[in-house]
Every structure is written in structure tokens, then in C-alpha cells.
Design an enzyme around this catalytic site. Sequence first.
Site, PDB file in Angstrom:
ATOM      1  N   GLN A  60       8.086  17.457 -41.391  1.00  0.00           N
ATOM      2  CA  GLN A  60       9.169  16.970 -42.247  1.00  0.00           C
ATOM      3  C   GLN A  60       9.791  18.086 -43.076  1.00  0.00           C
ATOM      4  OE1 GLN A  60       8.112  13.361 -44.203  1.00  0.00           O
ATOM      5  NE2 GLN A  60       9.936  13.261 -45.435  1.00  0.00           N
ATOM      6  N   ASP A  61       8.978  18.701 -43.916  1.00  0.00           N
ATOM      7  CA  ASP A  61       9.464  19.636 -44.924  1.00  0.00           C
ATOM      8  C   ASP A  61       8.543  20.851 -44.932  1.00  0.00           C
ATOM      9  OD1 ASP A  61      11.531  19.519 -46.776  1.00  0.00           O
ATOM     10  OD2 ASP A  61      10.218  19.014 -48.444  1.00  0.00           O
ATOM     11  N   PRO A  62       9.046  22.059 -45.140  1.00  0.00           N
ATOM     12  CA  PRO A  62       8.115  23.190 -45.304  1.00  0.00           C
ATOM     13  C   PRO A  62       7.255  22.962 -46.561  1.00  0.00           C
ATOM     14  CG  PRO A  62      10.385  23.963 -45.029  1.00  0.00           C
ATOM     15  CD  PRO A  62      10.447  22.478 -45.256  1.00  0.00           C
ATOM     16  N   GLY A 130      11.404  18.096 -50.368  1.00  0.00           N
ATOM     17  CA  GLY A 130      12.624  17.421 -49.908  1.00  0.00           C
ATOM     18  C   GLY A 130      13.911  17.914 -50.538  1.00  0.00           C
TER      19      GLY A 130
END
Length: 221
Positions: A60-62, A130
Amino acid sequence: MVKTWDEFLEQEAKQPYFIELMKAVSEAREEGNVYPSEEDMFSCFRLCPYDKVKVVILGQDPYHGPGQAHGLSFSVQKDVRIPPSLRNIYKELKSDLDIDPANHGYLAKWAEQGVLLMNTSWSVEEGKAGSHKKLGWATFTDHVLEELNNYDKPLVFILWGNHAIKAASGITNPKHLLIKGVHPSPLAASRGFFGSKPFSKTNEFLKENNRTPIDWDLNSK
């Protein structure tokens, strides 16, 4: 269809959305810490060349802590504490293929064998999960997945959690295998991630399609 990731990036670089996206990321870097570093932002492409892709693991997100993210989903630099989701991935790997957990969280060995470890957002501000998801990364990710949907060989897409499943809704080519499951995060893993056997399922599919299976063991050379 492109032949290399460089060709793909050159193609995207001409598009207005991408020009705006790179400008926004660059401005964010001037104002504070953004992860991963500029040189690592597309390292999943560097470590897993286009013509070598066999498996896609969609994150999803780093990670948004210092020194963690280096451009591969779920992976951290070698000297960084293993994050909880990755610990659960290692637990499932042990249960599935009897592979002992590595003492680090650096997944480059998977990438080099054809596992594309990509996130749906490719940058993040320090401490703000996010924070870059609305900058235009969704369009970029859609375009990457579009290329992969048209890939000339069968691929495995490992989709953990609703976010990944939704992001990959454009993967409609029947020759690919979609392994959909629960996210390995501590909040969700006990609701179906454990016991789902994604690693053996992936290798069985690759063998059935005359592709070399992945050596998931990060302890071996």
C-alpha cells in the site's frame, strides 16, 4: 506493450499527470523528509527487470520511519528492525514451506528472482502514513498494472487486504493467477492470512506454466 521499465517510465514521463506528480514529490522533499529516497523510489523496477517478472506482491504505502523504505513493498534495509507485517509473512512462510524466518527484512533476493514488490503509493512523508496517496500515484500504479495485465507470460498477483485487491481490479487476463487474501498486519493476520499458503501456491502455478519457481529462503545465498 513496453519491453523494459525504462521504456515504461519514459512513456509516463511525457504525461501531464506524471509531470505534476513528480513536481509535488519534489516539493515535498524540499519541505521535509520523504521516503524512500529519490534514487530508491523506483528500485523495484531496477531489481526486477520487466522481462523477468513472475510474481507481483502489491503493498500500500512505503514505510514512513527513517531508514526503513527502500522502494520494495514490505521490505526494509538490512540493519532495520523487521516490521510486524513482515514478521507475520515470515511466520506463514515457515508454516507453508518450512523456511526459517530471516534475521533481517531485506527482500531484494525475492526481487532479483522476479518478484515485483510494488506499493500503490510510491512515496510518503515521514511519520504520515498515506500522505502522498492523492498526488497521482493511483494513476501511475494503474498504468503499471495495465502493462502487467498484458504481459506475455502468466504471472502471479499476491493481493493481501482489500486495498490491494481493489487496486488490482483491472487484472482481468485469465492467464494470470490472483491470490487474494487477508493482510498480514497484526490486526488482520489471524482472520485468514495464516494458513493461506501463498508461497507454495505461487510456486505450483509457476511450475505448471514452465517457469522457474521462487526460492523464498532469504537465509540461503
